[in-house]
Scaffold this motif. Structure first.
Motif, PDB file in Angstrom:
ATOM      1  N   THR A 113       8.234 -75.954 -39.419  1.00 48.57           N
ATOM      2  CA  THR A 113       9.309 -76.862 -39.797  1.00 48.57           C
ATOM      3  C   THR A 113      10.626 -76.473 -39.122  1.00 48.57           C
ATOM      4  O   THR A 113      11.340 -77.329 -38.573  1.00 48.57           O
ATOM      5  CB  THR A 113       9.487 -76.881 -41.322  1.00 48.57           C
ATOM      6  N   THR A 114      10.946 -75.192 -39.145  1.00 47.02           N
ATOM      7  CA  THR A 114      12.178 -74.725 -38.501  1.00 47.02           C
ATOM      8  C   THR A 114      12.090 -74.876 -36.990  1.00 47.02           C
ATOM      9  O   THR A 114      13.049 -75.296 -36.331  1.00 47.02           O
ATOM     10  CB  THR A 114      12.444 -73.253 -38.865  1.00 47.02           C
ATOM     11  N   ILE A 115      10.939 -74.527 -36.421  1.00 49.04           N
ATOM     12  CA  ILE A 115      10.751 -74.648 -34.977  1.00 49.04           C
ATOM     13  C   ILE A 115      10.924 -76.098 -34.546  1.00 49.04           C
ATOM     14  O   ILE A 115      11.582 -76.396 -33.534  1.00 49.04           O
ATOM     15  CB  ILE A 115       9.357 -74.143 -34.570  1.00 49.04           C
ATOM     16  N   ALA A 116      10.354 -77.028 -35.295  1.00 47.63           N
ATOM     17  CA  ALA A 116      10.455 -78.437 -34.946  1.00 47.63           C
ATOM     18  C   ALA A 116      11.904 -78.913 -34.962  1.00 47.63           C
ATOM     19  O   ALA A 116      12.363 -79.597 -34.032  1.00 47.63           O
ATOM     20  CB  ALA A 116       9.613 -79.268 -35.911  1.00 47.63           C
ATOM     21  N   ALA A 117      12.645 -78.544 -36.005  1.00 43.69           N
ATOM     22  CA  ALA A 117      14.044 -78.967 -36.102  1.00 43.69           C
ATOM     23  C   ALA A 117      14.873 -78.385 -34.959  1.00 43.69           C
ATOM     24  O   ALA A 117      15.700 -79.090 -34.353  1.00 43.69           O
ATOM     25  CB  ALA A 117      14.618 -78.546 -37.450  1.00 43.69           C
ATOM     26  N   ASN A 118      14.669 -77.107 -34.639  1.00 45.38           N
ATOM     27  CA  ASN A 118      15.427 -76.488 -33.560  1.00 45.38           C
ATOM     28  C   ASN A 118      15.063 -77.068 -32.195  1.00 45.38           C
ATOM     29  O   ASN A 118      15.927 -77.205 -31.315  1.00 45.38           O
ATOM     30  CB  ASN A 118      15.197 -74.974 -33.551  1.00 45.38           C
ATOM     31  N   THR A 119      13.796 -77.404 -32.020  1.00 45.68           N
ATOM     32  CA  THR A 119      13.364 -77.995 -30.757  1.00 45.68           C
ATOM     33  C   THR A 119      14.033 -79.343 -30.527  1.00 45.68           C
ATOM     34  O   THR A 119      14.517 -79.644 -29.432  1.00 45.68           O
ATOM     35  CB  THR A 119      11.836 -78.149 -30.735  1.00 45.68           C
ATOM     36  N   VAL A 120      14.084 -80.158 -31.557  1.00 47.23           N
ATOM     37  CA  VAL A 120      14.721 -81.469 -31.431  1.00 47.23           C
ATOM     38  C   VAL A 120      16.217 -81.313 -31.185  1.00 47.23           C
ATOM     39  O   VAL A 120      16.804 -82.024 -30.352  1.00 47.23           O
ATOM     40  CB  VAL A 120      14.464 -82.322 -32.688  1.00 47.23           C
ATOM     41  N   ALA A 121      16.857 -80.386 -31.890  1.00 46.86           N
ATOM     42  CA  ALA A 121      18.295 -80.179 -31.715  1.00 46.86           C
ATOM     43  C   ALA A 121      18.617 -79.709 -30.299  1.00 46.86           C
ATOM     44  O   ALA A 121      19.612 -80.126 -29.699  1.00 46.86           O
ATOM     45  CB  ALA A 121      18.807 -79.179 -32.744  1.00 46.86           C
ATOM     46  N   GLY A 122      17.773 -78.847 -29.742  1.00 50.43           N
ATOM     47  CA  GLY A 122      17.981 -78.396 -28.374  1.00 50.43           C
ATOM     48  C   GLY A 122      17.739 -79.506 -27.369  1.00 50.43           C
ATOM     49  O   GLY A 122      18.473 -79.634 -26.376  1.00 50.43           O
ATOM     50  N   PHE A 123      16.727 -80.310 -27.610  1.00 48.37           N
ATOM     51  CA  PHE A 123      16.437 -81.431 -26.719  1.00 48.37           C
ATOM     52  C   PHE A 123      17.577 -82.446 -26.737  1.00 48.37           C
ATOM     53  O   PHE A 123      17.906 -83.032 -25.701  1.00 48.37           O
ATOM     54  CB  PHE A 123      15.121 -82.096 -27.138  1.00 48.37           C
ATOM     55  N   ARG A 124      18.207 -82.627 -27.883  1.00 52.46           N
ATOM     56  CA  ARG A 124      19.333 -83.561 -27.949  1.00 52.46           C
ATOM     57  C   ARG A 124      20.500 -83.072 -27.096  1.00 52.46           C
ATOM     58  O   ARG A 124      21.194 -83.873 -26.470  1.00 52.46           O
ATOM     59  CB  ARG A 124      19.776 -83.787 -29.399  1.00 52.46           C
ATOM     60  N   MET A 125      20.729 -81.752 -27.071  1.00 50.68           N
ATOM     61  CA  MET A 125      21.779 -81.214 -26.205  1.00 50.68           C
ATOM     62  C   MET A 125      21.484 -81.549 -24.742  1.00 50.68           C
ATOM     63  O   MET A 125      22.383 -81.981 -23.994  1.00 50.68           O
ATOM     64  CB  MET A 125      21.879 -79.701 -26.381  1.00 50.68           C
ATOM     65  N   LEU A 126      20.248 -81.355 -24.318  1.00 44.50           N
ATOM     66  CA  LEU A 126      19.874 -81.650 -22.942  1.00 44.50           C
ATOM     67  C   LEU A 126      20.001 -83.131 -22.637  1.00 44.50           C
ATOM     68  O   LEU A 126      20.507 -83.534 -21.583  1.00 44.50           O
ATOM     69  CB  LEU A 126      18.436 -81.181 -22.680  1.00 44.50           C
ATOM     70  N   HIS A 127      19.558 -83.961 -23.557  1.00 46.47           N
ATOM     71  CA  HIS A 127      19.623 -85.408 -23.370  1.00 46.47           C
ATOM     72  C   HIS A 127      21.068 -85.886 -23.307  1.00 46.47           C
ATOM     73  O   HIS A 127      21.411 -86.788 -22.530  1.00 46.47           O
ATOM     74  CB  HIS A 127      18.877 -86.118 -24.504  1.00 46.47           C
ATOM     75  N   GLY A 128      21.944 -85.293 -24.122  1.00 44.49           N
ATOM     76  CA  GLY A 128      23.351 -85.680 -24.094  1.00 44.49           C
ATOM     77  C   GLY A 128      24.014 -85.339 -22.778  1.00 44.49           C
ATOM     78  O   GLY A 128      24.905 -86.071 -22.307  1.00 44.49           O
ATOM     79  N   ALA A 129      23.590 -84.234 -22.166  1.00 44.89           N
ATOM     80  CA  ALA A 129      24.175 -83.822 -20.895  1.00 44.89           C
ATOM     81  C   ALA A 129      23.646 -84.646 -19.722  1.00 44.89           C
ATOM     82  O   ALA A 129      24.359 -84.852 -18.732  1.00 44.89           O
ATOM     83  CB  ALA A 129      23.903 -82.339 -20.644  1.00 44.89           C
ATOM     84  N   MET A 130      22.396 -85.125 -19.829  1.00 43.14           N
ATOM     85  CA  MET A 130      21.779 -85.888 -18.725  1.00 43.14           C
ATOM     86  C   MET A 130      21.035 -87.113 -19.273  1.00 43.14           C
ATOM     87  O   MET A 130      19.808 -87.209 -19.163  1.00 43.14           O
ATOM     88  CB  MET A 130      20.826 -84.985 -17.942  1.00 43.14           C
TER      89      MET A 130
END
Length: 273
Positions: free
Chosen positions: A164-181
């Motif tokens: 559960t924690t891994i999934a939430a952190n993975t999505v949050a990190g992916f959003r940072m990447l998506h926001g930048a590009m």
């Protein structure tokens, strides 16, 4: 009225801040979670009409001063502030190479780490390279994408002790990447596939959490060597914008270090056979 990624993010962040968090009195019935638009505008020193235009997507070019004021009111941490700036186009966007090639020198460095699993992730969490122990830790057998694996691969879900924690952190990190590009084709492809195939991903994505990878710990339950408690170190690959080097480390002399040693032996035996 249609909004923008910036407007959607402001709305989500506003909903997470309680009036008491920013010194406002709480009285009467509130129809919205968190702060009202007018309250955000007042605290940020701007007109309510201007802030409403931001959320609705009718104002698309706020100044850095406006963004800083909003970040303060919405109590954003450093990662969330950077994401806000990215969504507003207030930071230069990286221009990654068309081909996500891992430098030979980096591959050689990773290969020299016999006791630390290591991966290079691309801008959309594609696994671009892994050393022998990294391959053994994640049981890679071919091209992989860590975000899609977390949500769509049962073996990966079972690998993480706290999925559960891994999934939430993975999505949050992916959003940072998506926001930048946001216009990167591979990022958009992975995002569309995850949204289409995983309701769990879609639910987490709708929360608009944005966090980069930092020093952390991850607990694994490996099918061959059992529990592993590992520190995780993540580094940006400066020569290749969007790439990240991820290195896993066990405390010397710990059961996890012994488990990694056993995993390395098993992987070497398979390679020889």
């Amino acid at each position: 009225m249609a909004s923008t990624p910036l407007g959607e993010y402001l709305t989500a962040c506003r909903a997470r801040v309680l009036p008491g968090d920013v010194g406002l009195p709480v009285s009467g019935t509130r129809r919205v979670p968190g702060l009202r638009r007018e309250e955000v505008a007042l605290l940020a020193g701007m007109s309510a009409d201007y802030y409403i235009r931001l959320e609705q997507g009718r104002e698309r070019s706020p100044s850095t001063q406006v963004l800083d004021a909003l970040a303060d009111v919405l109590r954003l941490d450093d990662d969330a502030r950077l994401h806000l700036l990215d969504l507003a186009g207030a930071r230069p966007r990286p221009r990654p190479a068309a081909s996500e090639r891992v430098a030979p020198e980096l591959r050689e460095l990773m290969a020299a780490w016999a006791h630390q699993p290591a991966l290079v992730l691309g801008r959309a969490y594609d696994v671009l390279a892994a050393n022998h122990l990294g391959t053994a830790l994640f049981t890679f057998t071919g091209p992989r994408n860590l975000l899609l694996d977390v949500f769509l691969d049962p073996a990966t879900r079972a690998l993480y002790a706290d999925w559960t924690t891994i999934a939430a952190n993975t999505v949050a990190g992916f959003r940072m990447l998506h926001g930048a590009m946001p216009d990167d084709p591979r990022l958009r492809e992975v995002l569309a596939l995850a949204q289409r195939r995983s309701p769990e991903f879609t639910r987490l994505w709708s929360q608009h959490a944005a966090r980069g990878k930092t020093l952390e710990r991850k607990a694994f339950h490996h099918p061959e060597v059992g529990p592993l408690d590992l520190r995780v170190h993540t580094f940006d690959v400066r020569a290749a914008p969007g790439q990240q080097l991820v290195v896993y480390h066990a405390e010397p002399g710990s059961p996890s270090a012994q488990g990694l040693a056993l995993l390395g032996t098993l992987a070497a035996t398979r390679a020889q056979g």
